[in-house]
Every structure is written in C-alpha cells, then in structure tokens.
Write a protein that holds these residues in place. Structure first.
Motif, mmCIF file in Angstrom:
data_model
loop_
_atom_site.group_PDB
_atom_site.id
_atom_site.type_symbol
_atom_site.label_atom_id
_atom_site.label_comp_id
_atom_site.label_asym_id
_atom_site.label_seq_id
_atom_site.Cartn_x
_atom_site.Cartn_y
_atom_site.Cartn_z
ATOM 1 N N MET A 32 0.860 -1.185 -0.126
ATOM 2 C CA MET A 32 -0.089 -0.036 0.106
ATOM 3 C C MET A 32 0.876 1.009 -0.083
ATOM 4 O O MET A 32 1.637 1.440 0.828
ATOM 5 C CB MET A 32 -0.836 0.064 1.256
ATOM 6 C CG MET A 32 -1.988 0.979 1.333
ATOM 7 S SD MET A 32 -3.159 0.969 2.744
ATOM 8 C CE MET A 32 -3.941 -0.271 2.209
ATOM 9 N N THR A 33 0.532 2.284 -0.740
ATOM 10 C CA THR A 33 1.419 3.569 -0.946
ATOM 11 C C THR A 33 0.861 4.505 0.021
ATOM 12 O O THR A 33 -0.505 4.538 0.420
ATOM 13 C CB THR A 33 1.313 3.688 -2.397
ATOM 14 O OG1 THR A 33 -0.005 4.134 -2.834
ATOM 15 C CG2 THR A 33 1.824 2.928 -3.268
ATOM 16 N N ASP A 34 1.483 5.541 0.012
ATOM 17 C CA ASP A 34 1.035 6.733 0.864
ATOM 18 C C ASP A 34 0.589 8.099 -0.088
ATOM 19 O O ASP A 34 0.291 7.818 -1.313
ATOM 20 C CB ASP A 34 2.191 7.395 1.977
ATOM 21 C CG ASP A 34 3.629 7.644 1.096
ATOM 22 O OD1 ASP A 34 3.434 8.009 -0.147
ATOM 23 O OD2 ASP A 34 4.465 8.126 1.606
ATOM 24 N N THR A 35 0.314 9.171 0.629
ATOM 25 C CA THR A 35 -0.122 10.164 -0.176
ATOM 26 C C THR A 35 0.695 10.764 -1.241
ATOM 27 O O THR A 35 0.453 11.230 -2.288
ATOM 28 C CB THR A 35 -0.557 11.462 0.787
ATOM 29 O OG1 THR A 35 0.727 11.973 1.332
ATOM 30 C CG2 THR A 35 -1.563 11.153 1.895
ATOM 31 N N GLN A 36 2.035 10.246 -1.334
ATOM 32 C CA GLN A 36 3.240 10.634 -2.399
ATOM 33 C C GLN A 36 3.223 9.567 -3.524
ATOM 34 O O GLN A 36 3.979 9.969 -4.324
ATOM 35 C CB GLN A 36 4.494 10.889 -1.703
ATOM 36 C CG GLN A 36 4.179 12.083 -0.652
ATOM 37 C CD GLN A 36 3.723 13.354 -1.163
ATOM 38 O OE1 GLN A 36 4.163 13.702 -2.592
ATOM 39 N NE2 GLN A 36 2.829 14.124 -0.669
ATOM 40 N N GLY A 37 2.362 8.351 -3.129
ATOM 41 C CA GLY A 37 2.687 7.203 -3.767
ATOM 42 C C GLY A 37 3.775 6.322 -3.664
ATOM 43 O O GLY A 37 4.138 5.306 -4.372
ATOM 44 N N ASP A 38 4.589 6.628 -2.545
ATOM 45 C CA ASP A 38 5.481 5.621 -1.923
ATOM 46 C C ASP A 38 4.883 4.617 -1.228
ATOM 47 O O ASP A 38 3.860 4.989 -0.669
ATOM 48 C CB ASP A 38 6.497 6.627 -1.529
ATOM 49 C CG ASP A 38 7.148 7.708 -2.288
ATOM 50 O OD1 ASP A 38 7.515 7.206 -3.569
ATOM 51 O OD2 ASP A 38 7.537 8.759 -1.765
ATOM 52 N N PRO A 39 5.911 3.768 -1.048
ATOM 53 C CA PRO A 39 5.495 2.528 -0.066
ATOM 54 C C PRO A 39 5.104 3.197 1.493
ATOM 55 O O PRO A 39 5.745 4.039 1.813
ATOM 56 C CB PRO A 39 6.499 1.567 0.212
ATOM 57 C CG PRO A 39 7.108 1.635 -1.195
ATOM 58 C CD PRO A 39 6.913 3.196 -1.622
ATOM 59 N N ARG A 40 3.900 2.967 2.210
ATOM 60 C CA ARG A 40 3.742 3.480 3.195
ATOM 61 C C ARG A 40 4.876 2.938 4.351
ATOM 62 O O ARG A 40 5.316 2.019 4.488
ATOM 63 C CB ARG A 40 2.287 2.893 3.969
ATOM 64 C CG ARG A 40 1.246 3.512 3.304
ATOM 65 C CD ARG A 40 -0.073 2.988 3.955
ATOM 66 N NE ARG A 40 -0.187 3.647 4.880
ATOM 67 C CZ ARG A 40 -1.159 3.126 6.068
ATOM 68 N NH1 ARG A 40 -2.069 2.025 5.776
ATOM 69 N NH2 ARG A 40 -1.422 3.578 7.236
ATOM 70 N N ARG A 41 5.072 4.130 5.409
ATOM 71 C CA ARG A 41 6.207 3.957 6.330
ATOM 72 C C ARG A 41 5.784 4.325 7.726
ATOM 73 O O ARG A 41 4.660 4.875 7.753
ATOM 74 C CB ARG A 41 7.662 4.779 5.956
ATOM 75 C CG ARG A 41 8.191 4.054 4.662
ATOM 76 C CD ARG A 41 9.351 5.193 4.267
ATOM 77 N NE ARG A 41 10.205 4.679 3.096
ATOM 78 C CZ ARG A 41 11.040 3.857 3.304
ATOM 79 N NH1 ARG A 41 11.696 3.623 4.275
ATOM 80 N NH2 ARG A 41 11.900 3.283 2.084
ATOM 81 N N CYS A 42 6.413 4.147 8.469
ATOM 82 C CA CYS A 42 6.006 4.301 9.950
ATOM 83 C C CYS A 42 7.264 4.715 10.815
ATOM 84 O O CYS A 42 8.222 3.998 10.867
ATOM 85 C CB CYS A 42 5.277 3.224 10.455
ATOM 86 S SG CYS A 42 4.835 3.389 12.379
ATOM 87 N N GLY A 43 7.264 5.873 11.368
ATOM 88 C CA GLY A 43 8.140 6.339 12.170
ATOM 89 C C GLY A 43 8.007 5.758 13.573
ATOM 90 O O GLY A 43 6.710 5.709 13.971
ATOM 91 N N VAL A 44 8.936 5.702 14.365
ATOM 92 C CA VAL A 44 8.841 4.750 15.721
ATOM 93 C C VAL A 44 9.570 5.748 16.881
ATOM 94 O O VAL A 44 10.721 6.277 16.676
ATOM 95 C CB VAL A 44 9.394 3.404 15.892
ATOM 96 C CG1 VAL A 44 9.043 2.848 17.130
ATOM 97 C CG2 VAL A 44 8.585 2.422 14.940
ATOM 98 N N GLU A 45 8.942 6.043 17.771
ATOM 99 C CA GLU A 45 9.497 6.804 18.947
ATOM 100 C C GLU A 45 9.414 5.666 20.153
ATOM 101 O O GLU A 45 8.432 5.206 20.503
ATOM 102 C CB GLU A 45 8.668 8.040 19.525
ATOM 103 C CG GLU A 45 8.753 8.891 18.151
ATOM 104 C CD GLU A 45 7.569 10.009 18.568
ATOM 105 O OE1 GLU A 45 7.423 10.312 19.562
ATOM 106 O OE2 GLU A 45 7.164 10.432 17.397
#
Length: 326
Positions: free
Chosen positions: A1-14
């Motif tokens: 699944m892609t994000d709003t820019q058409g790239d693969p969705r990613r997730c930052g972690v804290e």
C-alpha cells in the motif's frame, strides 16, 4: 500500500525508556545497527547510515531546546535520573521493524528500564504510520475504528486478553464517540470538525492533530491552530498512535507485538460492515449517558472475537513473518 505521495507506506517509531544515558544508547545503536553517531548537543546524538537509516537519541526534555548555557547543562545532567531517553527513527518500512526489535533486545540486556520499573515512569512507544490517502476510508475509518475499540484495548491486550494496560494517555471523550456514531462515515473535513469540537487536546492514544494540521496546510485554513490557540502542532500526513506504556525491560515484550495493535485498528477500519456493527453496539451499551466504560469494553471484545478480527490480524502478521524468514 502506498502513501499520499505514491511511495510505500512507512512508519516512524518513538521509544521512551530510562536506565541508560543517551551516549550509551547511541553506542549500543551503532554497535547493533551500524552507522555513525555524532553528538549534536548535551545528551543528544544523531545516528546516520544505520541499517534502518537515521536515528535520533536524546533526553526527552524541553531543556534540549534552550539556548546553550551552564544552567541548561547542569539541568540535563541532573535530569538523567528522572528524564527518559527517547529514541526516534525516521519513517521505516515494515521490513525494518525486525532490526529495530533487535536493538530493543540489546538495550534491555544493557539495562534499559520501562514503565513498570518506577511508579512515575509514564514511558510510551509511539507509532507514526503514514497516511494512505486523503479520503474517508484512509482518515475517518481508522479514527472511527480506534474510537470504538479503545475501551477494549485499554482493558485487555489484543493478543493476550489477560494483560492489563496502564492508561498514561486520556481516553477519547464519550461525546466524541457518540458524535461519530450519530454521523457515521463523514468526510475527513467533517471528522476534523467533530474531533476539534470534542477532543482538541494532544494527550490521546490516537492523536489526529498532525493529520488535521496537514489538511489545514493543504487547504490554507487554521482550524487546528484556532482550536488549540497556537500553531505548535507538527503538520504531517501520518497518524500519531501512542501506546500506553513501554516494557522494554521485559523479555517477552516486543515492538512487533505492539505494532499488532495498529494493524488491528487498520483491519477493523477496512471492514465497513464491522464498523457499523460496532457503532450500533456502542450506542446500545451507552445510551445517552455513559455511567461506565466496562460493559462496552466487554461487548466490544465479544463482537471482535465473533468476527475473528484479532485472530485474523495475528495470522496475517505471522504469514508475513514466515514469508520474510523463508
């Protein structure tokens, strides 16, 4: 699944924890994941070139942003005993979660302490999954799914139903959930209006303000800034999902296990029929006045169990994990 820019969705972690200095955490991180650590300030390090990209490590305090001074340095030095270290990744692919869990294990072995190590340790883990699109299914549905199952998630772990969760963040107001149940699958703009009317603060398990501030930026509006009385919200097309605690020092705890909670939210968000059933169930359990959240937490768990959602989410993750191992 892609994000709003058409790239693969990613997730930052804290990840927030104590028991180690920022310098020690930076050293362990480069040893486990590679890369180079550069000290950028008192008790603050930037790691570049690691296996999972850029990582920030620092004492989590407002003193970091003060002008450099002796008072600041002394305050940070004294604060090491009570101020958590925060480790923040750049947006990761799902495949990069495994190396991060490897680092988590090394930090535990080195003496990292989680929420249960002290009565005042309100540490958490935050996930920032990128948004798939600016539409109702991508914004309103996950918000609605989380709002409907939050009481259940707070009363029992989605995988181990016997594990209780400590609520270090505020639950959504019942007036917000009631408004969503009344109005259903509203547009992202209408969802933002409801959210800002009933839950305009930041301290919720699912903080939607970054997405709504990003929408404001796209539209040239100031709804979030007007509701909060300031423009300090970081605008980005990503959810801000706060886990209620960090158990980095417990051997059977993992980031992957916590990540399943968000996968569960997205699993429910993708099932409109289940969302409707949950909305009707919520209204039946609450009426016009909410005296207790416990009955709905129990009924919600029954509805999800009948639909097979927790088991399906775990199975999907297991299949992915086995595929990576092969």
């Amino acid at each position: 699944m892609t994000d709003t820019q058409g790239d693969p969705r990613r997730c930052g972690v804290e990840i927030e924890f104590s028991g180690l200095t920022a310098e020690k955490v930076a050293d362990i991180t480069t040893r486990i994941l590679g890369g180079t650590a550069d000290q950028t300030d008192d008790h603050a390090f930037t790691i570049t070139g690691s296996e999972i990209g850029g990582i920030e490590v620092y004492l989590d305090t407002a003193l970091r942003h003060a002008d450099s001074s002796a008072v600041k340095a002394i305050g940070l030095d004294l604060g090491q005993a009570v101020i958590p270290v925060e480790l923040v990744t750049e947006p990761l692919t799902l495949d990069q979660m495994a190396p991060l869990d490897r680092l988590r294990s090394a930090l535990r072995e080195a003496g990292a302490e989680g929420s249960r190590a002290g009565l005042a340790y309100g540490f958490g883990v935050h996930f920032n999954p990128s948004l798939a699109a600016r539409d109702t299914k991508s914004i309103t549905h996950p918000l609605l799914a989380y709002a409907l199952i939050e009481d259940w998630m707070r009363s029992a772990h989605p995988i181990d139903f016997s594990r209780k969760v400590l609520p270090f963040t505020d639950p959504y107001p019942t007036d917000l959930v009631r408004a969503f149940c009344d109005q259903g699958f509203v547009t992202p703009e209408a969802a933002a209006d409801l959210y800002l009317r009933h839950a305009s603060g930041r301290n919720y398990g699912l903080d939607m303000l970054p997405i709504f501030a990003w929408m404001d930026k796209e539209d040239g509006t100031d709804k979030v800034a007007d509701a909060l009385g300031d423009g300090s919200t970081s605008a980005r097309p990503a959810f801000h999902f706060r886990l209620p605690d960090c158990r980095i020092d417990e051997e059977d705890w993992s980031l992957r296990g916590e990540w399943l909670r968000w996968l569960l939210v997205e699993e429910i968000a993708a099932d409109e029929a289940l969302l409707v059933k949950l909305m009707h169930g919520w209204e039946d359990a609450h009426g016009r006045v909410t005296l207790s959240r416990a009955p709905w937490a129990r009924r919600c768990g029954e509805i999800l169990d009948e639909a097979g959602v927790p088991a399906r989410t775990i199975a999907r993750d297991k299949i992915k994990d086995e595929g990576e191992a092969a």
